[in-house]
Design a protein around this motif. Structure first.
Motif, PDB file in Angstrom:
ATOM      1  N   CYS A  71     -17.978 -24.033 -28.152  1.00  0.00           N
ATOM      2  CA  CYS A  71     -18.670 -25.300 -27.889  1.00  0.00           C
ATOM      3  C   CYS A  71     -19.154 -25.379 -26.443  1.00  0.00           C
ATOM      4  O   CYS A  71     -18.591 -24.757 -25.546  1.00  0.00           O
ATOM      5  CB  CYS A  71     -17.769 -26.481 -28.227  1.00  0.00           C
ATOM      6  SG  CYS A  71     -16.286 -26.622 -27.206  1.00  0.00           S
ATOM      7  N   ARG A  72     -20.183 -26.179 -26.238  1.00  0.00           N
ATOM      8  CA  ARG A  72     -20.776 -26.323 -24.898  1.00  0.00           C
ATOM      9  C   ARG A  72     -20.087 -27.417 -24.081  1.00  0.00           C
ATOM     10  O   ARG A  72     -20.125 -27.389 -22.850  1.00  0.00           O
ATOM     11  CB  ARG A  72     -22.260 -26.636 -25.027  1.00  0.00           C
ATOM     12  CG  ARG A  72     -23.054 -25.534 -25.715  1.00  0.00           C
ATOM     13  CD  ARG A  72     -24.531 -25.873 -25.752  1.00  0.00           C
ATOM     14  NE  ARG A  72     -25.297 -24.835 -26.432  1.00  0.00           N
ATOM     15  CZ  ARG A  72     -26.614 -24.855 -26.579  1.00  0.00           C
ATOM     16  NH1 ARG A  72     -27.321 -25.876 -26.090  1.00  0.00           N
ATOM     17  NH2 ARG A  72     -27.232 -23.881 -27.207  1.00  0.00           N
ATOM     18  N   ALA A  73     -19.541 -28.417 -24.759  1.00  0.00           N
ATOM     19  CA  ALA A  73     -18.815 -29.501 -24.083  1.00  0.00           C
ATOM     20  C   ALA A  73     -17.664 -29.922 -24.977  1.00  0.00           C
ATOM     21  O   ALA A  73     -17.655 -29.658 -26.181  1.00  0.00           O
ATOM     22  CB  ALA A  73     -19.732 -30.687 -23.791  1.00  0.00           C
ATOM     23  N   PHE A  74     -16.693 -30.585 -24.358  1.00  0.00           N
ATOM     24  CA  PHE A  74     -15.454 -30.918 -25.054  1.00  0.00           C
ATOM     25  C   PHE A  74     -15.119 -32.368 -24.742  1.00  0.00           C
ATOM     26  O   PHE A  74     -14.881 -32.730 -23.580  1.00  0.00           O
ATOM     27  CB  PHE A  74     -14.349 -29.978 -24.566  1.00  0.00           C
ATOM     28  CG  PHE A  74     -13.025 -30.096 -25.251  1.00  0.00           C
ATOM     29  CD1 PHE A  74     -12.716 -29.319 -26.359  1.00  0.00           C
ATOM     30  CD2 PHE A  74     -12.055 -30.978 -24.772  1.00  0.00           C
ATOM     31  CE1 PHE A  74     -11.470 -29.403 -26.976  1.00  0.00           C
ATOM     32  CE2 PHE A  74     -10.817 -31.065 -25.373  1.00  0.00           C
ATOM     33  CZ  PHE A  74     -10.522 -30.275 -26.485  1.00  0.00           C
TER      34      PHE A  74
ATOM     35  N   THR B  21     -17.923 -17.858 -11.011  1.00  0.00           N
ATOM     36  CA  THR B  21     -19.083 -18.446 -10.338  1.00  0.00           C
ATOM     37  C   THR B  21     -18.727 -19.393  -9.197  1.00  0.00           C
ATOM     38  O   THR B  21     -19.623 -19.792  -8.441  1.00  0.00           O
ATOM     39  CB  THR B  21     -19.923 -19.233 -11.352  1.00  0.00           C
ATOM     40  OG1 THR B  21     -19.151 -20.351 -11.821  1.00  0.00           O
ATOM     41  CG2 THR B  21     -20.324 -18.360 -12.526  1.00  0.00           C
ATOM     42  N   GLU B  22     -17.453 -19.790  -9.085  1.00  0.00           N
ATOM     43  CA  GLU B  22     -16.996 -20.789  -8.122  1.00  0.00           C
ATOM     44  C   GLU B  22     -17.645 -22.149  -8.380  1.00  0.00           C
ATOM     45  O   GLU B  22     -17.750 -22.985  -7.474  1.00  0.00           O
ATOM     46  CB  GLU B  22     -17.270 -20.340  -6.685  1.00  0.00           C
ATOM     47  CG  GLU B  22     -16.503 -19.082  -6.301  1.00  0.00           C
ATOM     48  CD  GLU B  22     -16.691 -18.724  -4.838  1.00  0.00           C
ATOM     49  OE1 GLU B  22     -17.457 -19.422  -4.147  1.00  0.00           O
ATOM     50  OE2 GLU B  22     -16.042 -17.763  -4.385  1.00  0.00           O
ATOM     51  N   ILE B  23     -18.059 -22.390  -9.622  1.00  0.00           N
ATOM     52  CA  ILE B  23     -18.664 -23.671 -10.014  1.00  0.00           C
ATOM     53  C   ILE B  23     -17.694 -24.402 -10.939  1.00  0.00           C
ATOM     54  O   ILE B  23     -17.201 -23.838 -11.901  1.00  0.00           O
ATOM     55  CB  ILE B  23     -20.009 -23.471 -10.721  1.00  0.00           C
ATOM     56  CG1 ILE B  23     -21.017 -22.815  -9.766  1.00  0.00           C
ATOM     57  CG2 ILE B  23     -20.556 -24.805 -11.248  1.00  0.00           C
ATOM     58  CD1 ILE B  23     -22.324 -22.460 -10.435  1.00  0.00           C
TER      59      ILE B  23
ATOM     60  N   PRO C 142     -21.382 -25.290 -30.938  1.00  0.00           N
ATOM     61  CA  PRO C 142     -21.459 -26.744 -31.118  1.00  0.00           C
ATOM     62  C   PRO C 142     -21.801 -27.456 -29.819  1.00  0.00           C
ATOM     63  O   PRO C 142     -21.252 -27.136 -28.760  1.00  0.00           O
ATOM     64  CB  PRO C 142     -20.054 -27.114 -31.608  1.00  0.00           C
ATOM     65  CG  PRO C 142     -19.551 -25.860 -32.276  1.00  0.00           C
ATOM     66  CD  PRO C 142     -20.125 -24.726 -31.468  1.00  0.00           C
ATOM     67  N   TYR C 143     -22.705 -28.423 -29.915  1.00  0.00           N
ATOM     68  CA  TYR C 143     -23.161 -29.128 -28.720  1.00  0.00           C
ATOM     69  C   TYR C 143     -21.986 -29.783 -28.001  1.00  0.00           C
ATOM     70  O   TYR C 143     -21.907 -29.790 -26.781  1.00  0.00           O
ATOM     71  CB  TYR C 143     -24.211 -30.170 -29.098  1.00  0.00           C
ATOM     72  CG  TYR C 143     -25.105 -30.579 -27.953  1.00  0.00           C
ATOM     73  CD1 TYR C 143     -26.184 -29.780 -27.568  1.00  0.00           C
ATOM     74  CD2 TYR C 143     -24.864 -31.752 -27.263  1.00  0.00           C
ATOM     75  CE1 TYR C 143     -27.004 -30.155 -26.507  1.00  0.00           C
ATOM     76  CE2 TYR C 143     -25.676 -32.142 -26.208  1.00  0.00           C
ATOM     77  CZ  TYR C 143     -26.749 -31.327 -25.835  1.00  0.00           C
ATOM     78  OH  TYR C 143     -27.545 -31.696 -24.782  1.00  0.00           O
ATOM     79  N   PHE C 144     -21.087 -30.360 -28.770  1.00  0.00           N
ATOM     80  CA  PHE C 144     -19.805 -30.790 -28.207  1.00  0.00           C
ATOM     81  C   PHE C 144     -18.756 -30.747 -29.307  1.00  0.00           C
ATOM     82  O   PHE C 144     -19.058 -30.807 -30.501  1.00  0.00           O
ATOM     83  CB  PHE C 144     -19.883 -32.196 -27.576  1.00  0.00           C
ATOM     84  CG  PHE C 144     -20.063 -33.337 -28.552  1.00  0.00           C
ATOM     85  CD1 PHE C 144     -18.961 -33.944 -29.166  1.00  0.00           C
ATOM     86  CD2 PHE C 144     -21.331 -33.826 -28.833  1.00  0.00           C
ATOM     87  CE1 PHE C 144     -19.131 -34.988 -30.051  1.00  0.00           C
ATOM     88  CE2 PHE C 144     -21.511 -34.876 -29.721  1.00  0.00           C
ATOM     89  CZ  PHE C 144     -20.408 -35.462 -30.334  1.00  0.00           C
TER      90      PHE C 144
ATOM     91  N   ARG D  30     -27.102 -27.581 -18.998  1.00  0.00           N
ATOM     92  CA  ARG D  30     -27.239 -26.883 -17.719  1.00  0.00           C
ATOM     93  C   ARG D  30     -26.367 -25.643 -17.595  1.00  0.00           C
ATOM     94  O   ARG D  30     -26.649 -24.772 -16.769  1.00  0.00           O
ATOM     95  CB  ARG D  30     -26.907 -27.836 -16.568  1.00  0.00           C
ATOM     96  CG  ARG D  30     -27.868 -28.983 -16.405  1.00  0.00           C
ATOM     97  CD  ARG D  30     -27.533 -29.787 -15.158  1.00  0.00           C
ATOM     98  NE  ARG D  30     -28.400 -30.936 -15.003  1.00  0.00           N
ATOM     99  CZ  ARG D  30     -28.328 -31.804 -14.000  1.00  0.00           C
ATOM    100  NH1 ARG D  30     -27.406 -31.613 -13.050  1.00  0.00           N
ATOM    101  NH2 ARG D  30     -29.137 -32.833 -13.930  1.00  0.00           N
ATOM    102  N   PHE D  31     -25.303 -25.558 -18.374  1.00  0.00           N
ATOM    103  CA  PHE D  31     -24.353 -24.468 -18.185  1.00  0.00           C
ATOM    104  C   PHE D  31     -24.121 -23.723 -19.494  1.00  0.00           C
ATOM    105  O   PHE D  31     -24.298 -24.267 -20.575  1.00  0.00           O
ATOM    106  CB  PHE D  31     -23.011 -24.996 -17.649  1.00  0.00           C
ATOM    107  CG  PHE D  31     -23.122 -25.764 -16.367  1.00  0.00           C
ATOM    108  CD1 PHE D  31     -23.124 -25.108 -15.144  1.00  0.00           C
ATOM    109  CD2 PHE D  31     -23.247 -27.145 -16.376  1.00  0.00           C
ATOM    110  CE1 PHE D  31     -23.226 -25.803 -13.959  1.00  0.00           C
ATOM    111  CE2 PHE D  31     -23.353 -27.865 -15.196  1.00  0.00           C
ATOM    112  CZ  PHE D  31     -23.342 -27.190 -13.972  1.00  0.00           C
ATOM    113  N   ARG D  32     -23.709 -22.477 -19.368  1.00  0.00           N
ATOM    114  CA  ARG D  32     -23.291 -21.679 -20.513  1.00  0.00           C
ATOM    115  C   ARG D  32     -21.926 -21.081 -20.196  1.00  0.00           C
ATOM    116  O   ARG D  32     -21.806 -20.111 -19.453  1.00  0.00           O
ATOM    117  CB  ARG D  32     -24.300 -20.570 -20.827  1.00  0.00           C
ATOM    118  CG  ARG D  32     -25.559 -21.052 -21.508  1.00  0.00           C
ATOM    119  CD  ARG D  32     -25.240 -21.610 -22.904  1.00  0.00           C
ATOM    120  NE  ARG D  32     -26.439 -22.075 -23.577  1.00  0.00           N
ATOM    121  CZ  ARG D  32     -26.949 -23.296 -23.477  1.00  0.00           C
ATOM    122  NH1 ARG D  32     -26.332 -24.188 -22.706  1.00  0.00           N
ATOM    123  NH2 ARG D  32     -28.037 -23.640 -24.112  1.00  0.00           N
ATOM    124  N   LEU D  33     -20.910 -21.705 -20.710  1.00  0.00           N
ATOM    125  CA  LEU D  33     -19.551 -21.234 -20.460  1.00  0.00           C
ATOM    126  C   LEU D  33     -19.306 -19.909 -21.171  1.00  0.00           C
ATOM    127  O   LEU D  33     -19.932 -19.618 -22.200  1.00  0.00           O
ATOM    128  CB  LEU D  33     -18.549 -22.274 -20.965  1.00  0.00           C
ATOM    129  CG  LEU D  33     -18.582 -23.645 -20.302  1.00  0.00           C
ATOM    130  CD1 LEU D  33     -17.609 -24.593 -21.007  1.00  0.00           C
ATOM    131  CD2 LEU D  33     -18.223 -23.540 -18.825  1.00  0.00           C
TER     132      LEU D  33
END
Length: 446
Positions: free
Chosen positions: A68-71, A103-105, A5-7, A175-178
């Motif tokens: 999900c990609r964002a929360f 990743t330290e990100i 899910p996108y968010f 930008r990210f893939r958790l």
């Protein structure tokens, strides 16, 4: 293809009474499309839109939180006292922690929104995520987004908040893939938020709800019942809304109670019901009876419920579920039986001014009806605590004041209706003031 899910929109159900959450969710998705994001391949997730009949909701929600990609979290007092909001928030934060370790990100994918202002300081660990930034306005920081939606839903402040949140969501999602958490079951997650059991111990006046079940079982079925799918081996396994969205109606009720900020425990109605209800009053606790209409044909339940009907229980609600698809329960015979057992309370059924007795509550109404019932019962309890009778000092009574006492007619003795559960009556069962009602004197106003 794995659904990501996108968010994920995380919110307390109590905060969505007027569908402002849905409005914000729709506007956020629309703004994402406007700024060039494409969430159509991986649609955002909001529970009421993505949970179907028979779904294992804890696993479905867990799958969405774990992928999900964002929360987006709608902060409010209800949110921070919700057990499952805490589980959702914690499970997603653990994905962020894992990504940071690898990743330290620090990924800004957990996007808090101030929905309703909160009292005091935020719990440690939650306060580190900023829910305000330049440009969102003082009204948002002071009153929260729901207030703005109520007062100026098309104004510049609301538009600015939606734009800011959408920009944060897009950056994190694109930008990210958790790391994913496959097979996540929220029931197994220990939430960071103080859950209701920790916040509100079952002590006098602390918001504990006693839940009582009067329901049949599969073997033997209640008298006149043919369909077994609504019952299990024990009354706690009663599922009046088969196929159930939640495992049982008791489990569904407890979920609503937790979302309303209370704790609860479940008991099956027995001969000791009156004593247990007395205990709840002594402990300043509210209580709810979930009643299977078919249970009144059981002698054990019938006598206990009839005894309850003759008592004054201002902080106790009665809710009687009924599934539209249950052909056996749509006829009038079973409801006539129920009305004869609870004939005093029956007069106030579905009264818009008295929310503590609700019958034929369908699956779509259950959560809201129960939530309102909890609020009314709690308010009644608080009113009773604040109106404790004042004790006059010891001494002789004051003399009467002439002209202020007007004698009234002596009260007439109530006539109880006959208990005939075969559908027959020894006299006319209809009240002259309310055609079609079972006999008996007018019910007291609770």
């Amino acid at each position: 293809m794995v659904q990501e899910p996108y968010f994920f929109l995380s919110y307390a159900r109590k905060d969505d009474r007027d569908e402002f959450v849905k409005r914000f969710y729709d506007d956020l998705a629309l703004e994402l499309r406007r700024i060039g994001a494409d969430p159509s391949a991986q649609p955002p997730f909001r529970d009421v839109e993505r949970l179907g009949l028979g779904a294992d909701w804890a696993r479905v929600l867990g799958g969405a939180v774990g992928h999900c990609r964002a929360f987006v979290a709608l902060y409010s007092p209800s949110y921070l006292s919700s057990e499952y909001c805490g589980k959702e928030w914690t499970a997603f934060r653990e994905r962020l922690d894992k990504y940071r370790q690898e990743t330290e990100i620090e990924v800004p994918a957990l996007v808090p929104v101030l929905w309703v202002p909160m009292e005091g300081e935020l719990p440690e660990g939650i306060a580190r995520y900023q829910y305000n930034e330049a440009g969102m306005g003082q009204d948002y920081a002071t009153h929260g987004l729901m207030h703005i939606l109520r007062t100026d839903p098309t104004g510049p402040v609301y538009r600015m908040v939606v734009e800011k949140v959408a920009a944060r969501v897009r950056m994190a999602a694109d930008r990210f893939r958790l790391p994913l958490t496959p097979g996540l079951d929220l029931g197994d997650v220990r939430g960071l938020f103080p859950v209701a059991e920790q916040q509100r111990p079952a002590e006098p006046g602390t918001g504990h709800v006693q839940l009582f079940l009067a329901a049949g079982v599969a073997d033997p079925l209640p008298e006149g019942r043919q369909r077994t799918e609504y019952y299990g081996r024990l009354p706690r396994e009663w599922t009046p809304y088969h196929p159930p969205k939640y495992p049982t109606v008791a489990h569904r009720a407890q979920k609503v109670i937790v979302e309303e900020g209370y704790t609860s425990n479940i008991e099956v109605v027995d001969a000791g019901l009156s004593g247990r209800l007395d205990e709840t009053m002594v402990n300043n606790q509210t209580s709810i009876l979930l009643v299977d209409p078919w249970a009144v044909r059981s002698e054990a339940y019938r006598d206990v419920l009839a005894e309850y009907d003759g008592q004054y229980r201002p902080a106790t609600g009665v809710l009687v579920p009924c599934h539209d698809a249950d052909e056996e329960s749509v006829g009038e015979a079973i409801w006539q039986d129920l009305s004869q057992v609870l004939w005093r309370n029956w007069r106030r059924r579905n009264d818009p001014h008295d929310q503590l007795f609700r019958v034929r509550v369908d699956a779509e109404e259950f959560d809201d009806r129960l939530a309102v019932m909890l609020t009314v019962a709690q308010n009644r309890l608080m009113e009773m605590e604040s109106t404790t009778p004042y004790r006059l000092p010891v001494g002789p009574p004051p003399p009467p004041l002439n002209g202020l006492t007007i004698p009234g007619p002596p009260p007439s003795a109530p006539q109880e209706p006959p208990r005939d559960f075969g559908g027959h009556s020894a006299h006319d069962p209809h009240d002259p003031h309310e055609p079609g009602e079972p006999g008996g004197p007018p019910a007291p106003r609770y």
